[in-house]
Design a protein around this motif. Structure first.
Motif: not given
Lengths: 82, 189
Positions: B114-124, B126-137
């Motif tokens: 979902g569009p908010d998946a990064e925001a949900v995981l940001a609460r749990l 401790p990684l930068d999961l934005r697509i620029g820092a954590f790209p596909e695969d």
């Protein structure tokens, strides 16, 4: 506080377990005598300033030495042990 | 002989769970073999994996099989000198170069989309999961709250999450709380 795992990159402190000063890397010879072994096992400084200590990155399993400063809280760098 | 019934780690946990614009669903890992190369044998492991169209992954890397990829065969980095092979049995000869353990029933798999998946995981996590820092695969071993986590971004808005089977209930509950909180904030505008 953030530490750099040589394997995974910069990570949050929550992912690491502290082990102690790097003294543990300098094991005395078996016949080094009581004082050397006492220092190795028990006696630690409480430095205000630069120190080097051992950390374990739990998620990936890497042991590292971290150089940091206990006064400024700056983390100078880290290296893998094995 | 006893006729055993397979139950997934996530059975009975109320999945899929849809909240806000995200969906948390079960994604059983299927067969999962942990490959731990003996010292200095990573290249030999890659050679042994070649018939599957795979090689031993670098840290943070997840590889899907080439050519023979049907069946969702993939290999995913899972720690220092460790990788998970999913969806295939270890090829012949690999056991000479690596310790192999079948951990299929030891892990619970989840999928958060979902569009908010990064925001949900940001609460749990401790990684930068934005697509620029954590790209596909990309893959990381980290934490989900206090639980060990293996996470892979499998799409622009999709993450695959794996934690120990015994922690599946806690994982679903924790992610459920985060989903609820993020959805509530969205409603406030």
């Amino acid at each position: 506080m953030r530490l750099t795992c040589p394997c995974c990159g910069p990570r949050d402190r929550r992912e690491f377990t502290y082990y102690g000063h790097e003294t543990f890397l300098h094991r005395p010879a078996p016949d080094a005598g009581g004082q050397a072994w006492d220092d190795y096992l028990h006696n630690r400084d409480n430095p205000a300033g630069p120190t080097r200590d051992l950390w374990y990155h739990d998620p990936c399993g890497t042991w590292l030495v971290v150089a940091r400063d206990t006064v400024t809280h700056a983390v100078e760098g880290s290296e893998a042990l094995a | 002989m006893a006729d055993l019934t397979v139950t997934e780690a996530t059975d009975g946990l109320g999945l899929p769970l849809a909240m806000g614009d995200c969906i948390l669903s079960a994604q059983a890992p299927g067969t999962a073999w942990l490959i731990a190369p003996y010292p200095g044998r990573r290249a030999a492991c890659s050679a042994a994996l070649a018939p599957l169209g795979l090689s031993f992954p670098a840290p943070g890397q997840g590889l899907a099989g080439q050519g023979l990829a049907a069946g969702g065969r993939r290999i995913v980095w899972a720690g220092r000198d460790q990788a998970f092979l999913f969806g295939a049995a270890p090829p012949e000869g690999l056991a000479e170069h690596a310790a192999l353990t079948d951990q299929s029933d030891g892990w619970a798999g989840l999928r958060l989309q979902g569009p908010d998946a990064e925001a949900v995981l940001a609460r749990l996590v401790p990684l930068d999961l934005r697509i620029g820092a954590f790209p596909e695969d990309h893959v990381a071993r980290s934490l989900l709250g206090h639980m060990p986590l293996l996470i892979q971004r499998t799409g622009p808005e999709t993450f695959a999450l794996m934690t120990y089977r015994s922690m599946a209930g806690s994982a679903v509950q924790e992610i459920g709380h985060a989903l609820k909180a993020v959805a509530a904030r969205r409603r406030l505008g």
